[in-house]
Write a protein that holds these residues in place. Structure first.
Motif, PDB file in Angstrom:
ATOM      1  N   LEU A   5       0.829  -1.200   0.000  1.00 10.47           N
ATOM      2  CA  LEU A   5       0.000   0.000   0.000  1.00 10.47           C
ATOM      3  C   LEU A   5       0.865   1.251   0.000  1.00 10.47           C
ATOM      4  N   ALA A   6       1.974   1.212   0.753  1.00  7.79           N
ATOM      5  CA  ALA A   6       2.886   2.350   0.792  1.00  7.79           C
ATOM      6  C   ALA A   6       3.522   2.595  -0.577  1.00  7.79           C
ATOM      7  N   MET A   7       3.863   1.532  -1.284  1.00  8.52           N
ATOM      8  CA  MET A   7       4.426   1.676  -2.631  1.00  8.52           C
ATOM      9  C   MET A   7       3.410   2.312  -3.572  1.00  8.52           C
ATOM     10  N   ARG A   8       2.161   1.888  -3.448  1.00  2.00           N
ATOM     11  CA  ARG A   8       1.116   2.459  -4.302  1.00  2.00           C
ATOM     12  C   ARG A   8       0.902   3.943  -3.985  1.00  2.00           C
ATOM     13  N   ALA A   9       0.908   4.245  -2.700  1.00  3.16           N
ATOM     14  CA  ALA A   9       0.711   5.638  -2.297  1.00  3.16           C
ATOM     15  C   ALA A   9       1.858   6.505  -2.804  1.00  3.16           C
ATOM     16  N   PHE A  10       3.081   6.050  -2.626  1.00  2.79           N
ATOM     17  CA  PHE A  10       4.245   6.804  -3.097  1.00  2.79           C
ATOM     18  C   PHE A  10       4.188   6.995  -4.619  1.00  2.79           C
ATOM     19  N   SER A  11       3.868   5.943  -5.342  1.00  3.10           N
ATOM     20  CA  SER A  11       3.821   6.030  -6.806  1.00  3.10           C
ATOM     21  C   SER A  11       2.768   7.031  -7.262  1.00  3.10           C
ATOM     22  N   ARG A  12       1.620   7.056  -6.580  1.00  3.36           N
ATOM     23  CA  ARG A  12       0.578   7.995  -6.974  1.00  3.36           C
ATOM     24  C   ARG A  12       0.982   9.439  -6.677  1.00  3.36           C
ATOM     25  N   VAL A  13       1.714   9.658  -5.578  1.00  4.40           N
ATOM     26  CA  VAL A  13       2.199  11.013  -5.293  1.00  4.40           C
ATOM     27  C   VAL A  13       3.141  11.473  -6.397  1.00  4.40           C
ATOM     28  N   VAL A  14       4.031  10.591  -6.842  1.00  4.31           N
ATOM     29  CA  VAL A  14       4.956  10.936  -7.924  1.00  4.31           C
ATOM     30  C   VAL A  14       4.176  11.260  -9.191  1.00  4.31           C
ATOM     31  N   THR A  20      -2.232  15.768  -2.106  1.00  4.13           N
ATOM     32  CA  THR A  20      -3.682  15.974  -2.153  1.00  4.13           C
ATOM     33  C   THR A  20      -4.310  15.256  -3.339  1.00  4.13           C
ATOM     34  N   ARG A  21      -3.720  15.418  -4.520  1.00  3.73           N
ATOM     35  CA  ARG A  21      -4.279  14.774  -5.721  1.00  3.73           C
ATOM     36  C   ARG A  21      -4.123  13.259  -5.644  1.00  3.73           C
ATOM     37  N   ALA A  22      -3.018  12.793  -5.062  1.00  8.67           N
ATOM     38  CA  ALA A  22      -2.836  11.353  -4.886  1.00  8.67           C
ATOM     39  C   ALA A  22      -3.899  10.796  -3.945  1.00  8.67           C
ATOM     40  N   ALA A  23      -4.160  11.519  -2.864  1.00 11.13           N
ATOM     41  CA  ALA A  23      -5.175  11.072  -1.910  1.00 11.13           C
ATOM     42  C   ALA A  23      -6.556  11.018  -2.556  1.00 11.13           C
ATOM     43  N   GLU A  24      -6.872  12.014  -3.371  1.00  8.93           N
ATOM     44  CA  GLU A  24      -8.167  12.033  -4.054  1.00  8.93           C
ATOM     45  C   GLU A  24      -8.301  10.852  -5.010  1.00  8.93           C
ATOM     46  N   SER A  25      -7.249  10.562  -5.754  1.00  8.29           N
ATOM     47  CA  SER A  25      -7.319   9.488  -6.755  1.00  8.29           C
ATOM     48  C   SER A  25      -7.403   8.113  -6.103  1.00  8.29           C
ATOM     49  N   LEU A  26      -6.805   7.961  -4.907  1.00 10.26           N
ATOM     50  CA  LEU A  26      -6.855   6.690  -4.185  1.00 10.26           C
ATOM     51  C   LEU A  26      -8.015   6.629  -3.195  1.00 10.26           C
ATOM     52  N   ASP A  64      14.655   6.461  -8.608  1.00 10.14           N
ATOM     53  CA  ASP A  64      15.102   5.080  -8.788  1.00 10.14           C
ATOM     54  C   ASP A  64      14.094   4.110  -8.177  1.00 10.14           C
ATOM     55  N   TYR A  65      13.599   4.449  -6.971  1.00 10.92           N
ATOM     56  CA  TYR A  65      12.634   3.572  -6.313  1.00 10.92           C
ATOM     57  C   TYR A  65      11.314   3.544  -7.076  1.00 10.92           C
ATOM     58  N   TYR A  66      10.890   4.689  -7.602  1.00 14.58           N
ATOM     59  CA  TYR A  66       9.644   4.744  -8.371  1.00 14.58           C
ATOM     60  C   TYR A  66       9.711   3.826  -9.591  1.00 14.58           C
ATOM     61  N   ALA A  67      10.839   3.869 -10.314  1.00 12.54           N
ATOM     62  CA  ALA A  67      10.988   3.024 -11.502  1.00 12.54           C
ATOM     63  C   ALA A  67      10.881   1.548 -11.140  1.00 12.54           C
ATOM     64  N   LYS A  68      11.493   1.153 -10.031  1.00 11.89           N
ATOM     65  CA  LYS A  68      11.452  -0.260  -9.616  1.00 11.89           C
ATOM     66  C   LYS A  68      10.086  -0.623  -9.050  1.00 11.89           C
ATOM     67  N   ALA A  69       9.494   0.307  -8.268  1.00 13.72           N
ATOM     68  CA  ALA A  69       8.199   0.019  -7.648  1.00 13.72           C
ATOM     69  C   ALA A  69       7.102  -0.137  -8.684  1.00 13.72           C
ATOM     70  N   THR A  70       7.114   0.717  -9.711  1.00 11.43           N
ATOM     71  CA  THR A  70       6.058   0.617 -10.720  1.00 11.43           C
ATOM     72  C   THR A  70       6.148  -0.698 -11.491  1.00 11.43           C
ATOM     73  N   ARG A  71       7.362  -1.226 -11.673  1.00 15.60           N
ATOM     74  CA  ARG A  71       7.487  -2.537 -12.327  1.00 15.60           C
ATOM     75  C   ARG A  71       6.848  -3.622 -11.463  1.00 15.60           C
ATOM     76  N   ASP A 133      -5.256  15.860 -17.544  1.00 12.05           N
ATOM     77  CA  ASP A 133      -4.017  15.271 -17.042  1.00 12.05           C
ATOM     78  C   ASP A 133      -4.318  13.826 -16.664  1.00 12.05           C
ATOM     79  N   LEU A 134      -3.957  12.883 -17.540  1.00 15.23           N
ATOM     80  CA  LEU A 134      -4.323  11.491 -17.307  1.00 15.23           C
ATOM     81  C   LEU A 134      -3.755  10.955 -16.005  1.00 15.23           C
ATOM     82  N   ILE A 135      -2.499  11.308 -15.710  1.00 18.92           N
ATOM     83  CA  ILE A 135      -1.872  10.810 -14.492  1.00 18.92           C
ATOM     84  C   ILE A 135      -2.439  11.517 -13.275  1.00 18.92           C
ATOM     85  N   GLY A 136      -2.378  12.848 -13.294  1.00 24.61           N
ATOM     86  CA  GLY A 136      -2.816  13.619 -12.144  1.00 24.61           C
ATOM     87  C   GLY A 136      -4.283  13.426 -11.829  1.00 24.61           C
ATOM     88  N   ASP A 137      -5.129  13.297 -12.867  1.00 17.67           N
ATOM     89  CA  ASP A 137      -6.569  13.135 -12.663  1.00 17.67           C
ATOM     90  C   ASP A 137      -6.985  11.670 -12.575  1.00 17.67           C
TER      91      ASP A 137
END
Length: 303
Positions: A5-14, A20-26, A64-71, A133-137
């Motif tokens: 869950l933490a990896m997902r949260a971090f990835s959405r913030v990136v 705020t937008r990450a919290a809304e999307s999740l 670096d962590y984002y690239a590995k986490a998203t995989r 904004d596909l990612i942000g929204d």
């Protein structure tokens, strides 16, 4: 700590560029997202994000962590999706964005077929003539016309729209029927379509036997929404250039008349667009395949 869950949260913030937008999307509280990222940083022993009151910046370690986490997250989605595919029942929520005219005249009339085929997919349809904004929204895909210039997105062609120039019979009786595009500069009233990206009126484009011409619009009324733009034409306010699929009925019943037919511009391309770095879920894949099957003939309009 729930590391996944933490990896997902971090990835959405990136991806979203803010907590705020990450919290809304999740659909999670902002404080929860912040705590998950803090716990993840403590677990890893590195700073992933630099936070200020104005923005969030990803550190080199965070990139670096984002690239590995998203995989890892894509692999997990792949596993989940493979079971969904095996059951033959794609399910879940799809967020789709599309312009006003194309939603009304093309996609919405087709959707009963899609919903009947895939009853376990729920659609959130965003309708607006604006860039999204596909990612942000947190949008799964957008359906858009025109040329694309964002190389970070994947675009699949789903058809070409015929463009027509038209007005009401009453307007043409009062102002005359132009035989050539240049005549539009002399005494005619043009309804301007205002681009939400540039804030300027989109010029009228014409083409005949390889000759291309463009008419910059001097308008008395400009409108930045496609359905309202067409409604202004139907109300007799002036000439518009729009998609044939949006005015087929009006042309057939005589409430609108096409002009400068020999000068129709090149067909207008339509694409379905989605983020390059986001895993294509089973539900998005079947939606794209369905679009490729159904959308081209409908968007083409008249020949």
């Amino acid at each position: 700590m729930d590391q996944l869950l933490a990896m997902r949260a971090f990835s959405r913030v990136v991806e979203a560029g803010s907590f705020t937008r990450a919290a809304e999307s999740l659909d999670m509280p902002n404080a929860t997202i912040s705590k998950l990222v803090q716990d993840l940083e403590a677990h890893l022993g590195v700073k992933l994000l630099q936070r200020t009151t104005r923005k969030v910046t990803v550190t080199p370690e965070g990139q670096d962590y984002y690239a590995k986490a998203t995989r890892v997250l894509r692999d997990l989605q792949d596993i989940d999706s493979s079971f969904s595919v095996a059951r033959g029942k794609p399910r879940g929520n799809l967020r789709i964005d599309i312009g006003g005219l194309s939603a009304r005249a093309v996609l919405i009339p087709l959707l009963p077929d899609f919903m009947a085929r895939y009853p376990d997919i729920r659609i959130d349809l965003g309708v607006a003539d604006r860039a999204v904004d596909l990612i942000g929204d947190n949008v799964d895909c957008v359906i858009r016309g025109g040329q694309l210039d964002n190389s970070s997105l994947v675009a699949r062609s789903i058809g070409e729209a015929v463009m027509v120039t038209c007005a009401t019979p009453a307007y043409l009786k009062q102002y005359g029927v132009p035989a050539y595009p240049d005549e539009l500069k002399n005494g005619h009233r043009l309804v301007g379509y205002i681009s939400t990206q540039t804030g300027r009126a989109v010029p009228l484009r014409f083409e005949h036997k390889g000759e291309r011409t463009e008419i910059k619009i001097e308008y008395r009324i400009g409108i930045n929404e496609s359905n309202a733009h067409l409604a202004a034409c139907v109300a007799g306010l002036g000439i518009v250039q729009t998609f044939a699929h949006a005015v087929n009925g009006a042309l057939q019943d005589g409430s609108l008349v096409e002009i400068l037919k020999k000068w129709r511009p090149s067909p207008y391309p339509f694409h379905v667009v989605y983020p390059q770095n986001r895993y294509v879920t089973h539900r998005l894949r079947v939606f794209i395949d369905w679009l490729l099957e159904c959308f081209p003939a409908r968007v083409r309009g008249i020949g």
